[in-house]
Design an enzyme around this catalytic site. Structure first.
Site, PDB file in Angstrom:
ATOM      1  N   ASN A 259       1.229  -0.686  -0.190  1.00 43.69           N
ATOM      2  CA  ASN A 259      -0.035  -0.030  -0.083  1.00 43.69           C
ATOM      3  C   ASN A 259       0.366   1.155  -0.407  1.00 43.69           C
ATOM      4  OD1 ASN A 259      -1.537   2.298   0.184  1.00 43.69           O
ATOM      5  ND2 ASN A 259      -2.491   1.235   2.597  1.00 43.69           N
ATOM      6  N   TRP A 260       1.219   1.870  -1.282  1.00 47.96           N
ATOM      7  CA  TRP A 260       1.843   2.841  -1.751  1.00 47.96           C
ATOM      8  C   TRP A 260       1.808   4.365  -0.560  1.00 47.96           C
ATOM      9  CZ3 TRP A 260       3.623   2.247  -7.169  1.00 47.96           C
ATOM     10  CH2 TRP A 260       4.417   1.151  -7.305  1.00 47.96           C
ATOM     11  N   LYS A 261       0.421   4.443  -0.406  1.00 41.64           N
ATOM     12  CA  LYS A 261      -0.372   5.459   0.377  1.00 41.64           C
ATOM     13  C   LYS A 261       0.014   6.504  -1.010  1.00 41.64           C
ATOM     14  CE  LYS A 261      -0.106   2.875   4.884  1.00 41.64           C
ATOM     15  NZ  LYS A 261      -0.059   2.869   6.411  1.00 41.64           N
TER      16      LYS A 261
ATOM     17  N   HIS B  84      -9.422   1.444   5.100  1.00 39.62           N
ATOM     18  CA  HIS B  84      -8.130   1.437   5.804  1.00 39.62           C
ATOM     19  C   HIS B  84      -8.290   2.671   7.297  1.00 39.62           C
ATOM     20  CE1 HIS B  84      -4.071   2.666   6.900  1.00 39.62           C
ATOM     21  NE2 HIS B  84      -3.596   0.869   5.749  1.00 39.62           N
TER      22      HIS B  84
ATOM     23  N   GLU C 214      -6.425   4.752   8.236  1.00 46.76           N
ATOM     24  CA  GLU C 214      -6.277   5.861   7.531  1.00 46.76           C
ATOM     25  C   GLU C 214      -7.676   6.455   7.089  1.00 46.76           C
ATOM     26  OE1 GLU C 214      -2.456   5.460   5.633  1.00 46.76           O
ATOM     27  OE2 GLU C 214      -1.984   4.988   7.727  1.00 46.76           O
TER      28      GLU C 214
ATOM     29  N   GLU D 256      -5.091  -4.657  10.279  1.00 40.58           N
ATOM     30  CA  GLU D 256      -4.540  -4.166  11.165  1.00 40.58           C
ATOM     31  C   GLU D 256      -4.354  -2.923  12.142  1.00 40.58           C
ATOM     32  OE1 GLU D 256      -2.030  -2.340   6.596  1.00 40.58           O
ATOM     33  OE2 GLU D 256      -3.836  -1.540   6.633  1.00 40.58           O
TER      34      GLU D 256
ATOM     35  N   GLY E 103       2.885   2.307  10.968  1.00 41.22           N
ATOM     36  CA  GLY E 103       3.891   3.051  10.920  1.00 41.22           C
ATOM     37  C   GLY E 103       4.393   3.749  11.723  1.00 41.22           C
TER      38      GLY E 103
ATOM     39  N   SER F 178       3.522  -2.598   9.840  1.00 45.82           N
ATOM     40  CA  SER F 178       5.059  -2.336  10.733  1.00 45.82           C
ATOM     41  C   SER F 178       6.038  -4.073   9.777  1.00 45.82           C
ATOM     42  CB  SER F 178       5.626  -2.201  11.864  1.00 45.82           C
ATOM     43  OG  SER F 178       5.026  -1.035  12.090  1.00 45.82           O
TER      44      SER F 178
ATOM     45  N   GLY G 179       2.972  -0.930   4.281  1.00 44.27           N
ATOM     46  CA  GLY G 179       3.767   0.587   3.942  1.00 44.27           C
ATOM     47  C   GLY G 179       4.598   0.772   3.818  1.00 44.27           C
ATOM     48  N   GLY G 180       5.360   1.526   5.069  1.00 46.15           N
ATOM     49  CA  GLY G 180       6.675   0.894   4.698  1.00 46.15           C
ATOM     50  C   GLY G 180       7.252   0.823   3.694  1.00 46.15           C
TER      51      GLY G 180
HETATM   52  P1  13P Z   1       3.401   0.330   7.461  1.00 48.51           P
HETATM   53  O1  13P Z   1       3.667  -1.005   7.002  1.00 48.51           O
HETATM   54  O2  13P Z   1       4.515   1.561   7.036  1.00 48.51           O
HETATM   55  O3  13P Z   1       3.264   0.016   9.372  1.00 48.51           O
HETATM   56  O4  13P Z   1       1.960   0.223   7.246  1.00 48.51           O
HETATM   57  C1  13P Z   1       0.388  -0.528   7.439  1.00 48.51           C
HETATM   58  C2  13P Z   1      -0.404  -0.248   6.137  1.00 48.51           C
HETATM   59  O5  13P Z   1      -0.955   0.700   6.322  1.00 48.51           O
HETATM   60  C3  13P Z   1      -1.012  -0.998   4.981  1.00 48.51           C
HETATM   61  O6  13P Z   1      -1.760  -0.574   4.431  1.00 48.51           O
END
Ligand code: 13P
Length: 248
Positions: free
Chosen positions: A10-12, A94, A96, A164, A170, A210, A231-232
């Site tokens: 997920n590149w956000k 999600h 966010e 999640e 994050g 994470s 994510g990251g």
């Molecule tokens: P991180 O891997 O950066 O913690 O993010 C997870 C995430 O929100 C994937 O959708």
């Protein structure tokens, strides 16, 4: 039938067009057999990334979609538009979008049904905040968010649930293997009550929060952890591919 693990990046709201295309090419080049890899790309780069991964095993994904058919909805993107660009899966719920953008459970449910109803793979994200975990509300919160789905979603191969925990996103603080397995087993049992046990046995349940190359193997070795939403660590092809390979 064994569930094929599904690991999606997920590149956000990250990358530039050039970075997105390079990253996508790197992922497409290294994606192994025996596991499904996917990338959920910012809207504006979906077309370019779709071309960069064309002919590869990597699934093209989006991070959001509006539930209405095309029409007067300024700023929104429909599932039909996503399908037109070759999108195969789309996220909803999600954390966010729930907690930063402020989407309601009702809106998330409508989006989930529109995505699923259009024939895409739905990746429905759920998870508790830290105070909810500390208050022993984890399973209650996850159950309520799971019930944003409905029995109309009759093809288990097109339903993916991503667990999640908000406190792990994050933050570098991952759920332990046992914490993840406990909630994943609960999610599968609840899906069994909502649909059927056979149905629930086929739904992939991803872990997100994470997930990194060094903890991916342990998490994905748990019996009910069927992949990851990253994510990251999905913003570097080598790190993402290390996680994808850990799912083999
Ligand atoms: P991180 O891997 O950066 O913690 O993010 C997870 C995430 O929100 C994937 O959708």
């Amino acid at each position: 039938m064994a569930r094929i693990k599904f690991i999606a990046g997920n590149w956000k709201m990250n990358t530039t067009k050039a970075v997105a295309v390079e990253l996508a090419k790197g992922v497409a080049k290294g994606a192994p057999d025996g596991v499904q890899a996917g990338v959920a790309v910012p809207f504006v780069y979906i077309d370019a990334v779709g071309q960069a991964i064309a002919g590869s095993k990597v699934l093209l994904g989006a991070q959001d979609a509006y539930f209405e058919k095309p029409g007067a909805f300024t700023g929104e993107i429909s599932v039909d538009m996503l399908k037109d660009l070759g999108v195969k899966f789309c996220l909803t719920g999600h954390s966010e979008r729930r907690h930063v953008i402020g989407e309601s459970p009702e809106l998330i449910s409508k989006k989930a049904h529109a995505i699923y109803g259009a024939g895409l793979i739905l990746v429905h994200c759920i998870g508790e905040k830290l105070e909810q975990r500390d208050g022993n509300k984890t399973l209650e919160v996850c159950k309520a968010q799971l019930h944003e789905l409905s029995s109309k979603m009759d093809d288990p191969d097109r339903l993916v649930v991503a667990y999640e925990p908000v406190w792990a996103i994050g933050t570098g603080r991952t759920a332990t293997d046992a914490q993840a397995q406990e909630v994943h087993a609960f999610i599968r049992a609840e899906l069994g009550r909502m649909f059927s046990t056979d149905y629930a046995a086929r739904v992939r349940i991803q872990y997100g929060g994470s997930m990194k190359p060094d903890n991916a193997k342990g998490l994905m070795s748990q019996p009910d952890v069927d992949g990851g939403l990253i994510g990251g660590a999905a913003l570097k092809a080598d790190q993402f591919l290390a996680i994808v390979n850990a799912g083999k």
